[in-house]
Design a protein around this motif. Structure first.
Motif, PDB file in Angstrom:
ATOM      1  N   VAL A  54       0.818  -1.219   0.000  1.00 49.77           N
ATOM      2  CA  VAL A  54       0.000   0.000   0.000  1.00 49.77           C
ATOM      3  C   VAL A  54       0.851   1.269   0.000  1.00 49.77           C
ATOM      4  CG1 VAL A  54      -2.051  -1.078   1.000  1.00 49.77           C
ATOM      5  CG2 VAL A  54      -0.296  -0.124   2.519  1.00 49.77           C
ATOM      6  N   VAL A  55       2.138   1.147   0.304  1.00 45.80           N
ATOM      7  CA  VAL A  55       3.029   2.311   0.237  1.00 45.80           C
ATOM      8  C   VAL A  55       3.138   2.820  -1.199  1.00 45.80           C
ATOM      9  CG1 VAL A  55       5.387   3.135   0.700  1.00 45.80           C
ATOM     10  CG2 VAL A  55       4.273   1.572   2.287  1.00 45.80           C
ATOM     11  N   ALA A  56       2.846   1.953  -2.170  1.00 53.82           N
ATOM     12  CA  ALA A  56       2.846   2.385  -3.579  1.00 53.82           C
ATOM     13  C   ALA A  56       1.845   3.507  -3.817  1.00 53.82           C
ATOM     14  CB  ALA A  56       2.548   1.200  -4.491  1.00 53.82           C
ATOM     15  N   ASP A  57       0.827   3.629  -2.945  1.00 54.84           N
ATOM     16  CA  ASP A  57      -0.130   4.740  -3.061  1.00 54.84           C
ATOM     17  C   ASP A  57       0.560   6.094  -2.951  1.00 54.84           C
ATOM     18  OD1 ASP A  57      -2.050   2.763  -3.137  1.00 54.84           O
ATOM     19  OD2 ASP A  57      -2.864   3.172  -1.138  1.00 54.84           O
ATOM     20  N   LEU A  58       1.725   6.135  -2.302  1.00 50.88           N
ATOM     21  CA  LEU A  58       2.436   7.394  -2.077  1.00 50.88           C
ATOM     22  C   LEU A  58       3.483   7.675  -3.155  1.00 50.88           C
ATOM     23  CD1 LEU A  58       3.056   7.036   1.776  1.00 50.88           C
ATOM     24  CD2 LEU A  58       1.197   8.237   0.632  1.00 50.88           C
ATOM     25  N   LEU A  59       3.611   6.770  -4.124  1.00 48.59           N
ATOM     26  CA  LEU A  59       4.668   6.897  -5.125  1.00 48.59           C
ATOM     27  C   LEU A  59       4.158   7.467  -6.438  1.00 48.59           C
ATOM     28  CD1 LEU A  59       6.512   3.452  -4.735  1.00 48.59           C
ATOM     29  CD2 LEU A  59       7.016   5.610  -3.578  1.00 48.59           C
ATOM     30  N   PRO A  60       5.020   8.171  -7.165  1.00 49.39           N
ATOM     31  CA  PRO A  60       4.668   8.592  -8.523  1.00 49.39           C
ATOM     32  C   PRO A  60       4.763   7.399  -9.477  1.00 49.39           C
ATOM     33  CG  PRO A  60       6.940   9.165  -8.058  1.00 49.39           C
ATOM     34  CD  PRO A  60       6.387   8.573  -6.781  1.00 49.39           C
ATOM     35  N   GLU A  61       4.448   7.619 -10.725  1.00 49.25           N
ATOM     36  CA  GLU A  61       4.544   6.548 -11.718  1.00 49.25           C
ATOM     37  C   GLU A  61       5.969   6.352 -12.219  1.00 49.25           C
ATOM     38  OE1 GLU A  61       2.201   4.421 -12.641  1.00 49.25           O
ATOM     39  OE2 GLU A  61       0.811   5.346 -11.226  1.00 49.25           O
ATOM     40  N   ALA A  62       6.807   7.367 -12.092  1.00 59.58           N
ATOM     41  CA  ALA A  62       8.185   7.289 -12.593  1.00 59.58           C
ATOM     42  C   ALA A  62       9.112   7.991 -11.610  1.00 59.58           C
ATOM     43  CB  ALA A  62       8.287   7.924 -13.977  1.00 59.58           C
ATOM     44  N   GLY A  63      10.417   7.742 -11.758  1.00 56.47           N
ATOM     45  CA  GLY A  63      11.414   8.346 -10.890  1.00 56.47           C
ATOM     46  C   GLY A  63      12.408   7.311 -10.412  1.00 56.47           C
ATOM     47  N   GLU A  64      13.154   7.662  -9.369  1.00 50.79           N
ATOM     48  CA  GLU A  64      14.167   6.768  -8.814  1.00 50.79           C
ATOM     49  C   GLU A  64      13.934   6.614  -7.319  1.00 50.79           C
ATOM     50  OE1 GLU A  64      18.148   7.715  -9.927  1.00 50.79           O
ATOM     51  OE2 GLU A  64      17.587   8.264 -11.973  1.00 50.79           O
ATOM     52  N   LEU A  65      14.039   5.386  -6.868  1.00 51.33           N
ATOM     53  CA  LEU A  65      13.789   5.054  -5.463  1.00 51.33           C
ATOM     54  C   LEU A  65      14.935   4.212  -4.929  1.00 51.33           C
ATOM     55  CD1 LEU A  65      10.449   3.813  -3.939  1.00 51.33           C
ATOM     56  CD2 LEU A  65      12.526   2.490  -3.538  1.00 51.33           C
ATOM     57  N   VAL A  66      15.385   4.503  -3.723  1.00 51.26           N
ATOM     58  CA  VAL A  66      16.378   3.672  -3.054  1.00 51.26           C
ATOM     59  C   VAL A  66      15.744   3.079  -1.808  1.00 51.26           C
ATOM     60  CG1 VAL A  66      17.386   5.684  -1.851  1.00 51.26           C
ATOM     61  CG2 VAL A  66      18.697   3.540  -2.042  1.00 51.26           C
ATOM     62  N   ASP A  67      15.845   1.760  -1.675  1.00 51.27           N
ATOM     63  CA  ASP A  67      15.319   1.050  -0.509  1.00 51.27           C
ATOM     64  C   ASP A  67      16.495   0.758   0.414  1.00 51.27           C
ATOM     65  OD1 ASP A  67      13.393  -0.229   1.077  1.00 51.27           O
ATOM     66  OD2 ASP A  67      13.860  -2.181   0.190  1.00 51.27           O
TER      67      ASP A  67
END
Length: 227
Positions: A57-70
């Motif tokens: 559900v954290v994907a609800d806070l994400l844009p459709e594109a960009g860069e993410l570091v976990d």
């Protein structure tokens, strides 16, 4: 060797077209993940509600594109799950331990996730090398320490999305001196996935300087921290 439980009804809505991959990942975690010590044996029966849906559900806070570091990706929670749900985002799974990095590499190959890569290293050592829009973390470190690590990995205006438990409000309060020194633009506690998963996921969202993105739907703002 035990196998993963079937997905609960809410998983069909939350994962959508990514459900097949999510089932594959659940099976990997319940077998290889347990055998190799990345997931506790008692966690295997509750992978869906306690881990996969909690992260998804954290994907609800994400844009459709960009860069993410976990940061401290470990077993790939939430990084692998978010890579499934946001194929337009380039995901870096940052993990210092060799055995965990090897497990993550195998997961990406088996799940066929070309938008994700594994980088073996510590967040402190990758400052300025990785420049992401979003940093995620789950059960890695208290917020004050995590914010310092993440700030070095983010572009101006970048966001930290830290999955937390019941102590989220207290962690945010304790982190205020550090957040002030980092010149954060805003910090708040969000309840994500309400009405879709039980319990909703608690996320501390911190925007580092610059200009943050517009508020995303699907999250209930619990409290404004620093501004």
């Amino acid at each position: 060797m035990p196998s993963a439980a079937p997905p609960p009804p809410e998983a069909f809505e939350v994962f959508g077209s990514a459900l097949e991959r999510a089932c594959q990942f659940a099976e990997i975690l319940a077998t290889d993940g347990v055998q190799r010590g990345l997931i506790g044996p008692r966690e295997a029966p509750r992978l869906w509600d306690r881990h996969l849906l909690n992260c998804a559900v954290v994907a609800d806070l994400l844009p459709e594109a960009g860069e993410l570091v976990d940061i401290g990706s470990g077993a790939g929670l939430p990084g692998v799950v978010l890579a499934m749900l946001r194929p337009g985002i380039r995901v870096v799974l940052l993990e210092p331990m060799l055995r965990r990095s090897a497990f993550l590499e195998e997961c990406l190959a088996r799940l066929d996730l070309p938008n994700a890569t594994v980088v073996r290293g510590r967040a402190e050592d990758m400052a300025g090398v990785i420049r992401a829009d979003i940093a995620t973390a789950r059960a890695v470190a208290p917020l004050d320490r995590l914010a310092g690590w993440a700030a070095g990995l983010l572009r101006p205006g970048g966001e930290i999305l830290a999955i937390k438990g019941q102590s989220a409000e207290q962690e945010l309060a304790a982190a205020r001196p550090v957040l002030s020194r980092l010149r954060v633009r805003s910090a708040e506690v969000l309840r994500v996935g309400q009405g879709r998963v039980v319990p909703a996921t608690t996320v501390v969202r911190v925007v580092i300087g610059g200009h943050g993105r517009e508020e995303q739907p699907g999250a209930h703002r619990s409290r404004r921290g620093v501004a």
